[in-house]
Design a protein around this motif. Structure first.
Motif, PDB file in Angstrom:
ATOM      1  N   GLU A  35     -15.313   1.029   0.521  1.00 21.38           N
ATOM      2  CA  GLU A  35     -14.560   0.257  -0.471  1.00 21.38           C
ATOM      3  C   GLU A  35     -13.081   0.177  -0.091  1.00 21.38           C
ATOM      4  O   GLU A  35     -12.459  -0.881  -0.212  1.00 21.38           O
ATOM      5  CB  GLU A  35     -14.712   0.879  -1.858  1.00 21.38           C
ATOM      6  N   PHE A  36     -12.507   1.286   0.381  1.00 16.64           N
ATOM      7  CA  PHE A  36     -11.105   1.256   0.786  1.00 16.64           C
ATOM      8  C   PHE A  36     -10.915   0.353   2.002  1.00 16.64           C
ATOM      9  O   PHE A  36      -9.904  -0.345   2.105  1.00 16.64           O
ATOM     10  CB  PHE A  36     -10.583   2.666   1.084  1.00 16.64           C
ATOM     11  N   ALA A  37     -11.871   0.334   2.910  1.00 17.16           N
ATOM     12  CA  ALA A  37     -11.783  -0.556   4.069  1.00 17.16           C
ATOM     13  C   ALA A  37     -11.787  -2.016   3.631  1.00 17.16           C
ATOM     14  O   ALA A  37     -11.057  -2.841   4.192  1.00 17.16           O
ATOM     15  CB  ALA A  37     -12.938  -0.279   5.024  1.00 17.16           C
ATOM     16  N   LYS A  38     -12.582  -2.337   2.625  1.00 17.79           N
ATOM     17  CA  LYS A  38     -12.588  -3.713   2.107  1.00 17.79           C
ATOM     18  C   LYS A  38     -11.249  -4.062   1.472  1.00 17.79           C
ATOM     19  O   LYS A  38     -10.743  -5.184   1.632  1.00 17.79           O
ATOM     20  CB  LYS A  38     -13.711  -3.887   1.090  1.00 17.79           C
ATOM     21  N   ILE A  39     -10.678  -3.114   0.738  1.00 11.70           N
ATOM     22  CA  ILE A  39      -9.367  -3.340   0.121  1.00 11.70           C
ATOM     23  C   ILE A  39      -8.317  -3.541   1.203  1.00 11.70           C
ATOM     24  O   ILE A  39      -7.466  -4.432   1.116  1.00 11.70           O
ATOM     25  CB  ILE A  39      -8.992  -2.149  -0.790  1.00 11.70           C
ATOM     26  N   LEU A  40      -8.375  -2.727   2.237  1.00 12.34           N
ATOM     27  CA  LEU A  40      -7.384  -2.757   3.302  1.00 12.34           C
ATOM     28  C   LEU A  40      -7.487  -4.021   4.140  1.00 12.34           C
ATOM     29  O   LEU A  40      -6.482  -4.690   4.386  1.00 12.34           O
ATOM     30  CB  LEU A  40      -7.565  -1.525   4.190  1.00 12.34           C
ATOM     31  N   GLY A  42      -9.057  -6.877   3.443  1.00 14.48           N
ATOM     32  CA  GLY A  42      -8.978  -8.120   2.684  1.00 14.48           C
ATOM     33  C   GLY A  42      -7.707  -8.277   1.885  1.00 14.48           C
ATOM     34  O   GLY A  42      -7.520  -9.264   1.182  1.00 14.48           O
ATOM     35  N   ARG A  43      -6.815  -7.293   1.988  1.00 17.09           N
ATOM     36  CA  ARG A  43      -5.557  -7.269   1.214  1.00 17.09           C
ATOM     37  C   ARG A  43      -5.821  -7.473  -0.276  1.00 17.09           C
ATOM     38  O   ARG A  43      -5.238  -8.334  -0.922  1.00 17.09           O
ATOM     39  CB  ARG A  43      -4.585  -8.299   1.741  1.00 17.09           C
ATOM     40  N   HIS A  44      -6.707  -6.640  -0.811  1.00 16.00           N
ATOM     41  CA  HIS A  44      -7.026  -6.675  -2.234  1.00 16.00           C
ATOM     42  C   HIS A  44      -6.337  -5.509  -2.933  1.00 16.00           C
ATOM     43  O   HIS A  44      -6.984  -4.596  -3.444  1.00 16.00           O
ATOM     44  CB  HIS A  44      -8.537  -6.586  -2.453  1.00 16.00           C
ATOM     45  N   GLY A  45      -5.013  -5.520  -2.937  1.00 13.79           N
ATOM     46  CA  GLY A  45      -4.247  -4.427  -3.528  1.00 13.79           C
ATOM     47  C   GLY A  45      -4.462  -4.271  -5.018  1.00 13.79           C
ATOM     48  O   GLY A  45      -4.235  -3.192  -5.573  1.00 13.79           O
ATOM     49  N   THR A  46      -4.929  -5.319  -5.664  1.00 15.96           N
ATOM     50  CA  THR A  46      -5.158  -5.237  -7.113  1.00 15.96           C
ATOM     51  C   THR A  46      -6.289  -4.271  -7.450  1.00 15.96           C
ATOM     52  O   THR A  46      -6.352  -3.770  -8.566  1.00 15.96           O
ATOM     53  CB  THR A  46      -5.491  -6.624  -7.684  1.00 15.96           C
ATOM     54  N   ARG A  47      -7.154  -3.991  -6.478  1.00 21.05           N
ATOM     55  CA  ARG A  47      -8.273  -3.074  -6.712  1.00 21.05           C
ATOM     56  C   ARG A  47      -7.937  -1.627  -6.376  1.00 21.05           C
ATOM     57  O   ARG A  47      -8.794  -0.746  -6.485  1.00 21.05           O
ATOM     58  CB  ARG A  47      -9.499  -3.509  -5.901  1.00 21.05           C
ATOM     59  N   ALA A  76       4.959   0.984  -2.494  1.00 19.79           N
ATOM     60  CA  ALA A  76       4.939   0.552  -1.099  1.00 19.79           C
ATOM     61  C   ALA A  76       3.510   0.292  -0.633  1.00 19.79           C
ATOM     62  O   ALA A  76       3.257  -0.677   0.088  1.00 19.79           O
ATOM     63  CB  ALA A  76       5.594   1.613  -0.220  1.00 19.79           C
ATOM     64  N   VAL A  77       2.572   1.139  -1.041  1.00 21.24           N
ATOM     65  CA  VAL A  77       1.173   0.942  -0.652  1.00 21.24           C
ATOM     66  C   VAL A  77       0.637  -0.349  -1.253  1.00 21.24           C
ATOM     67  O   VAL A  77      -0.029  -1.140  -0.582  1.00 21.24           O
ATOM     68  CB  VAL A  77       0.308   2.151  -1.087  1.00 21.24           C
ATOM     69  N   LEU A  78       0.951  -0.584  -2.512  1.00 21.09           N
ATOM     70  CA  LEU A  78       0.497  -1.808  -3.178  1.00 21.09           C
ATOM     71  C   LEU A  78       1.074  -3.044  -2.495  1.00 21.09           C
ATOM     72  O   LEU A  78       0.357  -4.028  -2.270  1.00 21.09           O
ATOM     73  CB  LEU A  78       0.892  -1.769  -4.657  1.00 21.09           C
ATOM     74  N   LEU A  83       0.865  -8.072   0.121  1.00 25.53           N
ATOM     75  CA  LEU A  83       1.764  -9.057   0.718  1.00 25.53           C
ATOM     76  C   LEU A  83       1.389  -9.353   2.170  1.00 25.53           C
ATOM     77  O   LEU A  83       0.892  -8.479   2.879  1.00 25.53           O
ATOM     78  CB  LEU A  83       3.209  -8.545   0.659  1.00 25.53           C
ATOM     79  N   PRO A  84       1.650 -10.571   2.632  1.00 23.97           N
ATOM     80  CA  PRO A  84       1.291 -10.930   4.008  1.00 23.97           C
ATOM     81  C   PRO A  84       2.311 -10.471   5.048  1.00 23.97           C
ATOM     82  O   PRO A  84       2.114 -10.674   6.230  1.00 23.97           O
ATOM     83  CB  PRO A  84       1.233 -12.461   3.967  1.00 23.97           C
TER      84      PRO A  84
END
Length: 120
Positions: A35-40, A42-47, A76-78, A83-84
């Motif tokens: 799940e963290f790999a998908k967040i990382l 896909g840049r899904h910081g909202t999750r 900073a992590v968020l 952000l791109p």
């Protein structure tokens, strides 16, 4: 465990399923890492906050430590996950200058180091 699920061949998938069935803690850890790999990627910081809450609900000490580190620098992590923008190019230049500095230690003065950095 560290490879993408899409890149596993049939034998590896079977072995992974056996291992995950034998150890529920490892199964939970694998799902959190996926799940963290998908967040990382896909840049899904909202999750991120939901992921941290899910990690906290489990009885796994190492992901808790990782989550603590993420929460310490949450803003900073968020930003990094949403952000791109990236500081990768700047970090690359800094790394190259440090390499040149180590390479030339004791051999030259600041002027030559400056010229080497500008030429490279």
């Amino acid at each position: 465990m560290r490879r993408r699920p899409d890149n596993l061949d049939t034998d590896d998938e079977v072995k992974l399923k056996e291992i995950r069935a034998a150890c529920p803690h490892l199964d939970a850890l694998r799902s959190h890492v996926e799940e963290f790999a998908k967040i990382l990627t896909g840049r899904h910081g909202t999750r991120l906050d939901a992921w941290i809450a899910a990690v906290r609900a489990e009885d796994l000490p190492h992901p808790h430590t990782f989550a603590n580190g993420l929460e310490r620098d949450h803003d900073a992590v968020l930003a990094g996950l949403t952000l791109p923008y990236s500081s990768g190019a700047v970090e690359g230049k800094v790394c190259k200058i440090k390499f040149l500095k180590r390479l030339m230690f004791g051999r030259a003065n600041y002027d030559l180091l400056r010229k080497m950095a500008l030429l490279n």
